[in-house]
Write a protein that holds these residues in place. Sequence first.
Motif, mmCIF file in Angstrom:
data_model
loop_
_atom_site.group_PDB
_atom_site.id
_atom_site.type_symbol
_atom_site.label_atom_id
_atom_site.label_comp_id
_atom_site.label_asym_id
_atom_site.label_seq_id
_atom_site.Cartn_x
_atom_site.Cartn_y
_atom_site.Cartn_z
ATOM 1 N N GLN A 43 0.818 -1.216 0.000
ATOM 2 C CA GLN A 43 0.000 0.000 0.000
ATOM 3 C C GLN A 43 0.855 1.272 0.000
ATOM 4 O O GLN A 43 0.454 2.305 0.529
ATOM 5 C CB GLN A 43 -0.955 -0.026 1.187
ATOM 6 C CG GLN A 43 -2.041 -1.077 1.071
ATOM 7 C CD GLN A 43 -2.897 -0.894 -0.162
ATOM 8 O OE1 GLN A 43 -3.158 0.228 -0.594
ATOM 9 N NE2 GLN A 43 -3.349 -1.993 -0.756
ATOM 10 N N GLN A 71 -7.604 -9.686 1.750
ATOM 11 C CA GLN A 71 -7.737 -9.444 0.315
ATOM 12 C C GLN A 71 -7.753 -7.959 -0.031
ATOM 13 O O GLN A 71 -7.154 -7.532 -1.027
ATOM 14 C CB GLN A 71 -9.022 -10.125 -0.202
ATOM 15 C CG GLN A 71 -8.921 -11.632 -0.301
ATOM 16 C CD GLN A 71 -7.902 -12.065 -1.341
ATOM 17 O OE1 GLN A 71 -7.977 -11.680 -2.509
ATOM 18 N NE2 GLN A 71 -6.930 -12.868 -0.920
ATOM 19 N N ASP A 72 -8.454 -7.149 0.759
ATOM 20 C CA ASP A 72 -8.493 -5.708 0.478
ATOM 21 C C ASP A 72 -7.090 -5.112 0.515
ATOM 22 O O ASP A 72 -6.723 -4.313 -0.347
ATOM 23 C CB ASP A 72 -9.382 -4.991 1.503
ATOM 24 C CG ASP A 72 -10.861 -5.215 1.251
ATOM 25 O OD1 ASP A 72 -11.244 -5.352 0.071
ATOM 26 O OD2 ASP A 72 -11.621 -5.260 2.227
ATOM 27 N N HIS A 111 -4.896 -6.446 -2.565
ATOM 28 C CA HIS A 111 -5.318 -6.272 -3.958
ATOM 29 C C HIS A 111 -6.086 -4.976 -4.228
ATOM 30 O O HIS A 111 -6.309 -4.640 -5.403
ATOM 31 C CB HIS A 111 -6.177 -7.468 -4.393
ATOM 32 C CG HIS A 111 -5.449 -8.767 -4.323
ATOM 33 N ND1 HIS A 111 -4.486 -9.137 -5.237
ATOM 34 C CD2 HIS A 111 -5.511 -9.777 -3.419
ATOM 35 C CE1 HIS A 111 -3.993 -10.321 -4.918
ATOM 36 N NE2 HIS A 111 -4.600 -10.736 -3.817
ATOM 37 N N ASN A 112 -6.478 -4.240 -3.192
ATOM 38 C CA ASN A 112 -7.254 -3.014 -3.403
ATOM 39 C C ASN A 112 -6.364 -1.801 -3.110
ATOM 40 O O ASN A 112 -5.169 -1.926 -2.894
ATOM 41 C CB ASN A 112 -8.496 -3.020 -2.507
ATOM 42 C CG ASN A 112 -9.622 -2.177 -3.080
ATOM 43 O OD1 ASN A 112 -9.397 -1.280 -3.885
ATOM 44 N ND2 ASN A 112 -10.849 -2.466 -2.664
ATOM 45 N N LEU A 139 -3.955 -1.656 -6.493
ATOM 46 C CA LEU A 139 -4.843 -1.669 -7.655
ATOM 47 C C LEU A 139 -4.447 -0.566 -8.637
ATOM 48 O O LEU A 139 -4.365 -0.788 -9.859
ATOM 49 C CB LEU A 139 -6.292 -1.484 -7.205
ATOM 50 C CG LEU A 139 -7.323 -1.199 -8.308
ATOM 51 C CD1 LEU A 139 -7.482 -2.419 -9.218
ATOM 52 C CD2 LEU A 139 -8.666 -0.812 -7.701
ATOM 53 N N PHE A 153 -9.429 2.296 1.418
ATOM 54 C CA PHE A 153 -10.131 1.160 0.831
ATOM 55 C C PHE A 153 -9.417 -0.150 1.150
ATOM 56 O O PHE A 153 -10.048 -1.204 1.231
ATOM 57 C CB PHE A 153 -10.271 1.365 -0.676
ATOM 58 C CG PHE A 153 -11.005 2.635 -1.021
ATOM 59 C CD1 PHE A 153 -12.372 2.721 -0.866
ATOM 60 C CD2 PHE A 153 -10.309 3.754 -1.443
ATOM 61 C CE1 PHE A 153 -13.048 3.896 -1.148
ATOM 62 C CE2 PHE A 153 -10.970 4.934 -1.736
ATOM 63 C CZ PHE A 153 -12.345 5.009 -1.581
ATOM 64 N N ALA A 154 -8.106 -0.070 1.338
ATOM 65 C CA ALA A 154 -7.350 -1.269 1.713
ATOM 66 C C ALA A 154 -7.576 -1.650 3.170
ATOM 67 O O ALA A 154 -7.307 -2.783 3.567
ATOM 68 C CB ALA A 154 -5.862 -1.037 1.457
ATOM 69 N N ARG A 180 -10.570 -1.452 4.757
ATOM 70 C CA ARG A 180 -12.022 -1.505 4.972
ATOM 71 C C ARG A 180 -12.378 -2.312 6.221
ATOM 72 O O ARG A 180 -13.215 -1.891 7.023
ATOM 73 C CB ARG A 180 -12.699 -2.129 3.748
ATOM 74 C CG ARG A 180 -14.212 -2.259 3.887
ATOM 75 C CD ARG A 180 -14.804 -3.043 2.712
ATOM 76 N NE ARG A 180 -14.251 -4.397 2.633
ATOM 77 C CZ ARG A 180 -14.705 -5.422 3.363
ATOM 78 N NH1 ARG A 180 -15.698 -5.260 4.220
ATOM 79 N NH2 ARG A 180 -14.152 -6.617 3.233
#
Length: 342
Positions: A86, A117-118, A121-122, A126, A335-336, A338
């Motif tokens: 991140q 997962q967030d 991959h987010n 992303l 968002f990562a 959440r």
Amino acid sequence: MTHDLNPLDTALAAYPRAALLEGPTPIQKLSRLSSLPEFNGCNLYVKRDDLTGLGGGGNKLRKLEFLLGEALAEGADTLVTWGGFQSNHARLTAAVAARHGLACELILTPSAVRSDQDFCHNGNVLLDGLFGANIHRLARGVAPDVHAGQLVETLKGQGKKPFVMPLGGSSPRGSLGYAACAAEILRQADALGIHFDQIVVPNGSAGTHSGLLAGVTLARASTQILGYSVLATEEQALATTLEKTRQTLQLLAPSVALVEHTVSVDGSQRGDAYGAPTDAMLEAVRLLASHEGLLIDPVYGGKAFAGLLAAVRRGDYPAGSHLLFVMTGGLPGLFAYRSAFD
């Protein structure tokens, strides 16, 4: 008072710089928060360095202006850097490369505290892919700087001209971006007719803190800089910030000495580890969002803002103080994280 910023401007002009910002970022008063009785009559302001447009914005663009300037001057065609999954610096390096038609190699390391997962991959990771970066996901325990060195040699063997961006963009050259920001803040304070008693920043790789301190030192301003450590222990962050500030001043004005006691780092908000959520961080993010409609990230800004709120609530600052918090961006990180806010 009006600050004499000519020596700082002249020193900064000696270094190549690529324009990545749209102009000065605004300073805004947090009027609702400042009016709450719990904040004891202090005037809270934010420097909106999250409002730099390229790549989703954030403080790393100021550092990248000087680092990219150096890379372009050397004829580089590929940018190489590393950070966590991140990493805001990685995201913005990828965006800068896309804007300038350069290749980008990102070396990303897993977190010791998050693997959902967030997070994996987010958010920033992303966006890295959308900007066209070539992403290298390292296994836990692999040293990213060593991997970067090997990658650079491979790229050179392919006839490319790689340029390595340091971790967080926080080399002395990158820190010049926040020496320039110090001049910008002092000009804005003069225009507003106020004096900021303290500027508060997150302290991760220490480049933002070091650059600001070098800038106000060269400008002979009395504004103090306080960094809340989010990465290293307080002792480690203090030592790193001291050394980087001295190195940055060496680039700007070798004859100007840093007074050691002006380096101020608070480690109370770090939590268990870098990137580990804390209750104070969650409360600070929610408070700023619900009262001012502003979003700060959970890794850097959220922890540093929590520190500022705690200090004001304790009465560390007298009523009427003008306190400026630097919003360093990192919005995709929300968002990562959440699950942390659920």
